[in-house]
Design an enzyme around this catalytic site. Structure first.
Site, PDB file in Angstrom:
ATOM      1  N   LYS A 179       0.868  -1.182   0.000  1.00 15.97           N
ATOM      2  CA  LYS A 179       0.000   0.000   0.000  1.00 15.97           C
ATOM      3  C   LYS A 179       0.899   1.223   0.000  1.00 15.97           C
ATOM      4  O   LYS A 179       1.650   1.453   0.952  1.00 15.97           O
ATOM      5  CB  LYS A 179      -0.900   0.005   1.241  1.00 15.97           C
ATOM      6  CG  LYS A 179      -1.680   1.315   1.413  1.00 15.97           C
ATOM      7  CD  LYS A 179      -2.608   1.299   2.613  1.00 15.97           C
ATOM      8  CE  LYS A 179      -2.990   2.731   3.006  1.00 15.97           C
ATOM      9  NZ  LYS A 179      -3.809   2.774   4.236  1.00 15.97           N
ATOM     10  N   GLY A 236      -8.142   8.588  10.477  1.00 16.59           N
ATOM     11  CA  GLY A 236      -8.437   8.641  11.904  1.00 16.59           C
ATOM     12  C   GLY A 236      -9.477   9.674  12.302  1.00 16.59           C
ATOM     13  O   GLY A 236      -9.796   9.806  13.485  1.00 16.59           O
ATOM     14  N   ALA A 254      -9.512   5.051   4.849  1.00 19.81           N
ATOM     15  CA  ALA A 254      -9.313   6.229   5.725  1.00 19.81           C
ATOM     16  C   ALA A 254     -10.591   6.993   5.969  1.00 19.81           C
ATOM     17  O   ALA A 254     -11.350   7.281   5.052  1.00 19.81           O
ATOM     18  CB  ALA A 254      -8.262   7.192   5.164  1.00 19.81           C
ATOM     19  N   GLY A 255     -10.834   7.346   7.216  1.00 20.06           N
ATOM     20  CA  GLY A 255     -11.935   8.219   7.580  1.00 20.06           C
ATOM     21  C   GLY A 255     -13.201   7.522   8.043  1.00 20.06           C
ATOM     22  O   GLY A 255     -14.101   8.169   8.569  1.00 20.06           O
ATOM     23  N   ASN A 296      -9.085   1.038  10.324  1.00 24.76           N
ATOM     24  CA  ASN A 296      -8.217   0.696  11.441  1.00 24.76           C
ATOM     25  C   ASN A 296      -8.672   1.398  12.713  1.00 24.76           C
ATOM     26  O   ASN A 296      -9.174   0.762  13.635  1.00 24.76           O
ATOM     27  CB  ASN A 296      -6.767   1.083  11.094  1.00 24.76           C
ATOM     28  CG  ASN A 296      -5.761   0.653  12.141  1.00 24.76           C
ATOM     29  OD1 ASN A 296      -6.109   0.351  13.277  1.00 24.76           O
ATOM     30  ND2 ASN A 296      -4.504   0.612  11.775  1.00 24.76           N
ATOM     31  N   THR A 297      -8.565   2.733  12.731  1.00 23.50           N
ATOM     32  CA  THR A 297      -8.902   3.480  13.952  1.00 23.50           C
ATOM     33  C   THR A 297     -10.335   3.211  14.412  1.00 23.50           C
ATOM     34  O   THR A 297     -10.590   3.125  15.620  1.00 23.50           O
ATOM     35  CB  THR A 297      -8.726   4.993  13.706  1.00 23.50           C
ATOM     36  OG1 THR A 297      -7.420   5.225  13.180  1.00 23.50           O
ATOM     37  CG2 THR A 297      -8.896   5.779  15.002  1.00 23.50           C
TER      38      THR A 297
END
Lengths: 255, 255, 255, 255
Positions: free
Chosen positions: B96, B157, B183-184, B205-206
């Site tokens: 990635k 995040g 993301a987001g 992830n987050t």
């Protein structure tokens, strides 16, 4: 566990039974949805309207709690009469109060809904009123003693999802009875959003019955409601304006 | 089935491995997520940074496809060097490309991302660039031959979900390779929305690692992605301004 | 021209007079706003509450139409009593019915608002009820004969703007009396949006009084309301998914 | 005061000149808009394309700063050639770099836009590139030395307004040159929102030219941009979840 009056349910999806292309598709959608509460318009029960086919014959009604609605009523008086007809069938004593105040938007009439709810509670029904997302109306309804409050996300059948999340969150914050989001759900994510906000359940119909593949959509809705509920219980991260790295940004010295 | 280069996956959830409170919670979250692709920053592999604990020891790496990222790189050159280090471990040949252009927003640098992708493709990597939702950048990346394009929903995040659904839908419409929203994502419904729009997968992830209960949130995300995909396949109802009744509004003559 | 009952106004901005830091700033803000209707809580008139300073002394009251409100009332009975006190002053016979149902959200109580409006109409007042954006409540109010309906955009003082444009547009479509958007306006663009949707006016207070520079914000609001009204009259372009070129894309042969 | 390179302007509205039904309407719209900067496609100058009527003949060009654009270019090379043709006319040395990367969305090509901007800066032009709302691209452009950055709100002519306010706010925060929001504005409130966020100006065309009454809409846009700018300078109230009373809620003892 969703508790409405004396009833307990594992599923938080209430499925409407209108608008399906065939009873076979309806039955299959009901099955995969794992819904335990089925709603239908009393007028569509052929014990009262013999020209209507009887979808109940297709289902083992012992497996479901039936939630008839008063669709077609435009006054409290009509709604009460329809509720009594439904109870007289011996199939159910829950009633969804649905009193439409405007034919174009199909939005509920707050005054007649309050009035009908009050009468039906006195008559011993388990009462679930469909209402707008007006925060004070929801409060007045629960003060009357209704067994659940069912605010609309957006107009019936519009598929617009939750237009006013602030009002819905106020209704959930003040709730002393289950809040079932009813009307306007279009997609699985709409249902998930309602559940993430802390709603106790979602009632939908057109979103499944009107999908290109209703059975697949029924499955999607089941999963989305479970996902949303789990997300609510799991406690989401806060929204932040700025980013926050998943990986530490320093310490790459050895590379 | 999600196909990225030579690989095939049943799961459409790509899970990041940063920010978990403990390796035990991470392992359990990975398990219930049923994710088959795990991402991690190369810098966190303790073969390169011995001071870091090695999360890979906790997992049976044969069960997962590892997707290392180049987090920490701010130029194409750095990203290429990190990718080569990762491949040298023998664990993976997917990469990635993550080249951050701004420390405050953690948004990607388009020019360096294009440059690094081009070099890594020539070197034979399976290349998945993290990019903004710029429609033309996504197009240029897929013209280069990358194996998937990974547009951000919002800053890393931030938990803001998909801010620009129009751009994302344009990227999906023009896609010739899988589109993984990266993301987001903050909530299960965010993930469901991406999938309902036709994305091929979601990387997060987050949203899991930072939830109050990461394991429950991992389960919620798994279900939401399945719900969103099914919803996409099922074909949702159109959004309408005005309502449309689930129950016929006439014909209540017998009541 | 905005017509409310027997009154006509050139300005479509109704300005509240609470929360200003000083009477001097308030006076200047009122001046530049070019508002012709000033609202205030009856309780703040020092003829009834001598401990309050009298902002009316600062203004030439002959230049303005005064619109007292019943803030502080939580029942119809209280609202009616406050309205009568206001009229007894000889300064005004218009009344804004404001009956708060919940101290946290400051949202209006629909039932008491309907009740008070009915009584005040019988007493010959020019009645402008502040209400939620419930479409049927707005309809019931105008059926009673109120002289304008004032739906909230969002909670008083919240600055969140118009949360539910669909409901507001339904209220405007069905309107037989002026619709004045009241409460929740935070920025000039919020006011412009209300006017572009076809609202007849905007009532605001905190957005001006609480701005860092209230006088400048008063001017901004005046311009925004004019801009929004002109935009409504001018007929905006439709929203389109895809682009459409301002310049022809062909025919550059000579270059 | 808006300063772009060596030029100073009192108006913050840049008006495009395409798509008007007649030169008479265009002239009147330009007049009431009080715009000082007029944009047009070089291809529409009849000195280069004699079959085109010459809108410049209708205007006293000494009263305006002309901003030709490179519409029609799909590469940096083409854009540079068009810019040079425009300068050769002696009418202007500002150039709006517009390089479309996709005919369906009319979104800009980031790589070619960067390349053309670099070349034109070296050639001494005053360069204003039209770009997407990619935050890093905007940063790279201003690092090159462009005289203003012009991020699109949404696709050209779509009237969708500002889809991604987060990216626009990041671009404004990092700005070292004026930020002119370009493309996608549909209504006066869209323009006001851009200005309230701190944009230095707004460029629009279709929103005025395509309105039912272009002259009235030109006036609306002028007012909205002034309102938005004043609102930005005045400092708006914060958005709050809960209400906050304009009138004190206690102290009604004497009533």
């Amino acid at each position: 566990m969703l508790t409405i009056g004396p009833y307990e349910f594992n599923s938080r999806l209430l499925l409407g039974t209108g608008k399906f292309e065939s009873f076979e598709i309806q039955k299959e959608a009901v099955d995969v949805s794992e819904s335990q509460i089925l709603t239908f318009a009393v007028r569509r029960m052929n014990i009262y309207e013999p020209s209507q086919p009887n979808f109940l014959e297709m289902l083992d009604v012992n497996n479901y709690t039936l939630l008839p609605n008063t669709a077609g009523a435009s006054t409290a008086e009509e709604a009460v009469r329809i509720a009594k007809l439904a109870r007289a069938s011996g199939l159910c004593d829950m009633i969804k109060v649905e009193i439409i105040g405007d034919e174009k938007t199909l939005l509920p009439d707050p005054i007649e809904t309050l009035k009908a709810s009050e009468i039906l509670l006195e008559e011993g029904f388990t009462v679930l009123p469909y209402t707008s997302d007006d925060v004070l109306l929801a409060k007045r309804l629960q003060e009357l003693g209704v067994h659940a409050v069912m605010p609309g996300a957006s107009p019936i059948g519009s598929g617009q999802g939750i237009i006013n999340p602030l009002n819905l969150s106020f209704i959930i914050e003040q709730a002393t009875v289950p809040i079932i989001v009813d009307a306007g759900i279009g997609s699985p994510s709409d249902a998930a959003i309602a559940m993430e906000m802390g709603a106790d359940g979602v009632l939908l119909n057109t979103a499944v019955a009107g999908a290109k593949d209703p059975v697949k959509m029924a499955k999607a809705m089941k999963l989305a409601i479970e996902a949303g509920r789990l997300g609510y219980e799991a406690g989401r991260i806060p929204r932040k304006r700025y980013a926050s790295a998943s990986s530490p940004l320093e310490g790459l010295s050895t590379i």
